[in-house]
Design an enzyme around this catalytic site. Structure first.
Site, PDB file in Angstrom:
ATOM      1  N   GLU A   3       0.837  -1.199   0.000  1.00 13.20           N
ATOM      2  CA  GLU A   3       0.000   0.000   0.000  1.00 13.20           C
ATOM      3  C   GLU A   3       0.871   1.248   0.000  1.00 13.20           C
ATOM      4  O   GLU A   3       2.076   1.198   0.290  1.00 13.20           O
ATOM      5  CB  GLU A   3      -0.911   0.007   1.222  1.00 13.20           C
ATOM      6  CG  GLU A   3      -0.138   0.043   2.537  1.00 13.20           C
ATOM      7  CD  GLU A   3      -1.019   0.426   3.715  1.00 13.20           C
ATOM      8  OE1 GLU A   3      -1.433   1.596   3.735  1.00 13.20           O
ATOM      9  OE2 GLU A   3      -1.252  -0.412   4.589  1.00 13.20           O
ATOM     10  N   LYS A  34      -4.987  -3.069  14.291  1.00 19.40           N
ATOM     11  CA  LYS A  34      -4.391  -2.046  15.153  1.00 19.40           C
ATOM     12  C   LYS A  34      -5.031  -2.119  16.540  1.00 19.40           C
ATOM     13  O   LYS A  34      -6.242  -2.271  16.686  1.00 19.40           O
ATOM     14  CB  LYS A  34      -4.573  -0.667  14.533  1.00 19.40           C
ATOM     15  CG  LYS A  34      -3.871  -0.524  13.184  1.00 19.40           C
ATOM     16  CD  LYS A  34      -4.098   0.842  12.574  1.00 19.40           C
ATOM     17  CE  LYS A  34      -3.338   0.991  11.264  1.00 19.40           C
ATOM     18  NZ  LYS A  34      -3.878   0.149  10.186  1.00 19.40           N
TER      19      LYS A  34
END
Length: 823
Positions: free
Chosen positions: A61, A200
């Site tokens: 990404e 996360k």
């Protein structure tokens, strides 16, 4: 194209949008994908070549560059990820949008401009998820693709593996805000493999896993533990439904998922490396504090403002430590993802060529695809007349369409930190659950893997050190050379590897080892070793054909060491005494430390011959060999050969050195107390074997020749004896006192008035790693793994000895639990 689509049973209107076609069909034909994307996509030459030739590719990404990290950390990280991936033989495909065009594979200039917030390209960069692709292209925007956006683009080109730091998930308080990351929905509808360090940790991980289950996403943890990782910490408190233990298992899972009637996505959770776990826990505590503060301040009810606030607050609480861990974990994800991508590409290659994995449409594979095809005639032949260098050398593989290159992207490798001279072989390991009977076959399994002491040590060291740090210098067998003509008509010869040679090169590349040190030997056979193991993993018998290693030239060895000037030279005793002599002499001249693994009892005389001839005259001179890693039997043999009656000159020099140490009764008393300690937990003298077998006496007797001993004592652990100029810490008031420093160790300060002024002799014992007997798969390669870990620690001078030895011992545990020599 539309005719082909209709024939496959899809009713597609000519004006249907690109996204609808991709969502329904899943394009894996590069030509078709390029036609559909049209001039809206730019594919780099490197990525295009890899996709065209079915080489492994990993998508990356770019939102981490434009939005995730500050400058210049974002640029350094992006470059590091691409370097790591290329070093494994995989093409990195960083995906971004630049001025309204999708770029798959970025140039160095692209990365520099995209990472700099003040550059013309990066100003006003947007974050691009799936929903933002159309508007961003139409409005000619520049931006970084998120997990969802990257997956959509990558899968449309047939890219099967994507590496990121952590995925998005269900945000805390989502039951009110409905804030759920598009990453989770993309995983449910875009079939590819995603490697991450979990979700996360600011997110609601239990709910994140629930959504993934609802979306039909296979979630698996990578490694020995089934805990789902939580970004900074290896465990979120939740378990993954599945676990894959290594790259082979992960590749098989992904291959199966992608070859089902309807392809499915796989999310692989890679825990943060153990060396960062403590720092990760500290950061995680800051995350929890930030969450509590968000509740206290009412920010938790602020919808989409919650996550940015939490991220900013975590950064403040950790003083930037979280950023460093981000880099560490995504680099680790890249290493593992690349290893798996190589294995996955091999599975697809086998399917394509032999029909392995799925039935071929024509019911058969093409065996002619395995006929050797040499590299281009412009490749230089690496022979005994050409010293090993870091230049690009094309080495043929089993595929006629490709070669394994010794350098990423055809570039030049840096000089290695470590050079390893020794054997590289193919191991065939046979095991049977039944009793082995002579003169008949026994049903069982046969496992093929790379081996050889030198190769094993090189892989174990490279697993810990930065990419391309270790160069293995070894030989492969080749049949009669192929003749090829240059454009000017000149005929040249190129070695073609034998069957085991091809397999060896493939295995070296997939293990992340550079192969620019391999030398072809015409008319010789690549080294191979056939081992038969008991069902508990112990060796019963074996046959080793290692003769090729003995043809290594001392001149080539000397020239290559002088050319590369590594930080350390390592060798096993499969090489001849002349080569050992050349290594020790050359390294002595260049002041390069050396490390030897004796390999086996019959080969120890090869080492002792050189040591005896190189014994220096003065006790103040460096010893011929810096490090040695024998087992107990090898130490016995070494001591006998070095101390038995030799010339009066050798005996005199030896005793002069030992006497210069001035080891008084204080030393002997300290050793006696050390070996007679009673372990409180067991009420047992667990080090008594050291004195009973005269281990210390034998190592001291060999110190005139060897500076440092790493004694491998099997389940009794590791014993390290060495001289050092670095005072032990903490230094007690009595230099002979047994010190408790989290390990069993004694240190003795040598005579300040002698030639060893300011030096200490240190003896340290490290217990073997805890492992249940039923967990042991094979003991082959455990010692080599330990040696490789120690070498990596010695190279990394900033690391404390206890830390790197314990890390090496944990690697030994992994090897014991693996069928491969180096787990």
């Amino acid at each position: 194209m539309l005719t082909r689509i209709f024939r496959r049973g899809l009713s597609v209107h000519p004006h249907q949008r690109l996204g609808s076609i991709i969502a329904r069909k899943g394009i894996h034909d590069l030509v078709t994908a390029k036609r559909l994307w049209g001039n809206r996509m730019v594919i780099s030459e490197e990525v295009h070549h890899a996709l065209s030739t079915s080489q492994p590719v990993i998508a990356l990404e770019s939102a981490i560059i434009t939005h995730g990290m500050p400058h210049p950390t974002n640029l350094n990280t992006a470059s590091s990820l691409e370097t790591i991936i290329r070093s494994k033989g995989v093409a990195p495909a960083t995906i971004a949008l630049i001025n309204g065009k999708i770029h798959v594979g970025l140039t160095e200039s692209d990365l520099i401009q995209l990472s700099d917030p003040d550059s013309m390209i990066s100003k006003g960069a947007v974050k691009i998820s799936r929903r933002d692709l159309g508007p961003s292209i139409a409005m000619k925007k520049t931006g970084g693709t998120t997990v969802a956006g990257t997956m959509y683009i990558a899968e449309s080109l047939g890219i099967k593996v994507f590496v990121t730091g952590g995925i998005g998930g269900v945000h805390r308080g989502a039951e009110n805000s409905m804030d759920i990351s598009a990453d989770l929905l993309e995983l449910g509808r875009t079939p590819m493999a995603v490697f991450c360090a979990g979700a996360k940790s600011i997110l609601d991980i239990p709910r994140t896993l629930e959504v993934l289950e609802t979306q039909g996403v296979c979630v698996a943890s990578y490694g020995d533990n089934q805990d789902f990782p939580a970004f900074y910490t290896p465990s979120s408190g939740c378990q993954s439904p599945w676990r894959v233990g290594d790259a082979d298992a992960a590749a098989r899972l992904i291959y199966t998922q992608l070859t089902l009637p309807s392809k499915l996505a796989t999310l692989i959770g890679v825990p943060i490396p153990s060396e960062y776990a403590d720092a990760g826990l500290e950061v995680q505590r800051s995350v929890e504090q930030a969450v509590r503060e968000s509740v206290e301040k009412g920010i938790d009810k602020a919808g989409k403002e919650v996550t940015p606030w939490l991220l900013k607050r975590v950064g403040e609480l950790t003083g930037g430590k979280a950023l460093g861990l981000n880099v560490n974990l995504i680099e680790n994800n890249a290493r593992i993802g690349a290893d798996v991508a190589v294995k996955l590409a091999e599975l697809y290659r086998l399917e394509s060529e032999f029909g392995i994995g799925r039935e071929k449409r024509n019911g058969r594979g093409n065996a002619f695809n395995y006929i050797y095809s040499p590299p281009s005639s412009s490749a230089k032949r690496l022979s005994q007349n050409n010293p090993i260098s870091s230049s690009t050398t094309a080495v043929p593989t089993s595929s006629p369409k490709s070669t394994i290159r010794s350098t990423p992207s055809g570039g030049t490798l840096p000089p290695p930190q470590v050079m390893v001279f020794g054997s590289a072989a193919i191991d065939l390991t046979s095991t049977s659950p039944s009793r082995l009977e002579p003169r008949t076959t026994t049903p069982g399994t046969i496992f093929v893997s790379p081996g050889g002491v030198g190769r094993n040590i090189a892989e174990a060291a490279q697993n810990i050190l930065p990419e391309n740090s270790v160069q293995l210098v070894s030989l492969f067998g080749s049949t009669a050379p192929n003749a090829h003509n240059h454009s000017d008509g000149e005929e040249i010869n190129l070695d073609k590897p034998d069957a085991f040679g091809k397999l060896l090169m493939l295995e070296l590349a997939s293990a992340g080892l550079r192969i620019d040190g391999l030398i072809g030997q015409i008319g010789k056979a690549t080294a191979a070793c056939s081992l038969t193991l008991e069902k508990n993993g112990d060796l019963v018998a074996g046959v080793a054909d290692m003769c090729i290693v003995e043809t290594m030239s001392p001149d080539v060895v000397e020239q290559s060491i002088k050319r590369q000037k590594p930080e350390m030279v390592v060798f096993d005793c499969n090489i001849t005494s002349k080569v050992i002599d050349a290594i020790l002499k050359t390294c002595g001249e260049l002041n390069i430390p050396t490390f030897c693994d004796p390999t086996s009892l019959p080969k120890i005389p090869r080492l002792t011959t050189s040591l005896l001839s190189l014994l220096p005259s003065s006790p103040s001179d460096p010893r011929p060999l810096t490090h040695l890693s024998p087992n107990v039997l090898e130490l016995d043999n070494l001591y006998s050969l070095l101390t038995s009656s030799h010339s009066d000159e050798v005996e005199e020099k030896s005793w002069e050195y030992i006497n210069s140490l001035n080891l008084t009764s204080n030393w002997r008393n300290a050793v006696e107390r050390f070996t007679n300690q009673i372990t409180p937990q067991t009420n047992y003298k667990d080090k008594e074997w050291i004195s009973n077998q005269g281990i210390i006496t034998k190592m001291i007797g060999c110190l005139p020749f060897i500076s440092s001993f790493w004694l491998k004592a099997s389940n009794r652990g590791l014993l390290h004896l060495h001289l050092t100029s670095t005072p032990p810490s903490p230094v007690s008031s009595s230099s002979t006192e047994i010190e408790a420093r989290g390990r069993d160790s004694i240190s003795y300060k040598l005579d300040d008035g002698g030639v060893h002024k300011g030096k200490w002799i240190v003896l340290t014992h490290y217990p073997s790693p805890d492992i249940n007997q039923d967990e042991i798969v094979s003991t082959t390669g455990a010692g080599d793994t330990l040696v490789g870990g120690i070498i990596a620690g010695l190279i990394n001078a900033q690391q404390d000895e206890q830390a790197y030895v314990e890390k090496a011992l944990q690697r030994v545990k992994r090897s014991l639990m693996s069928r491969r020599a180096v787990g």
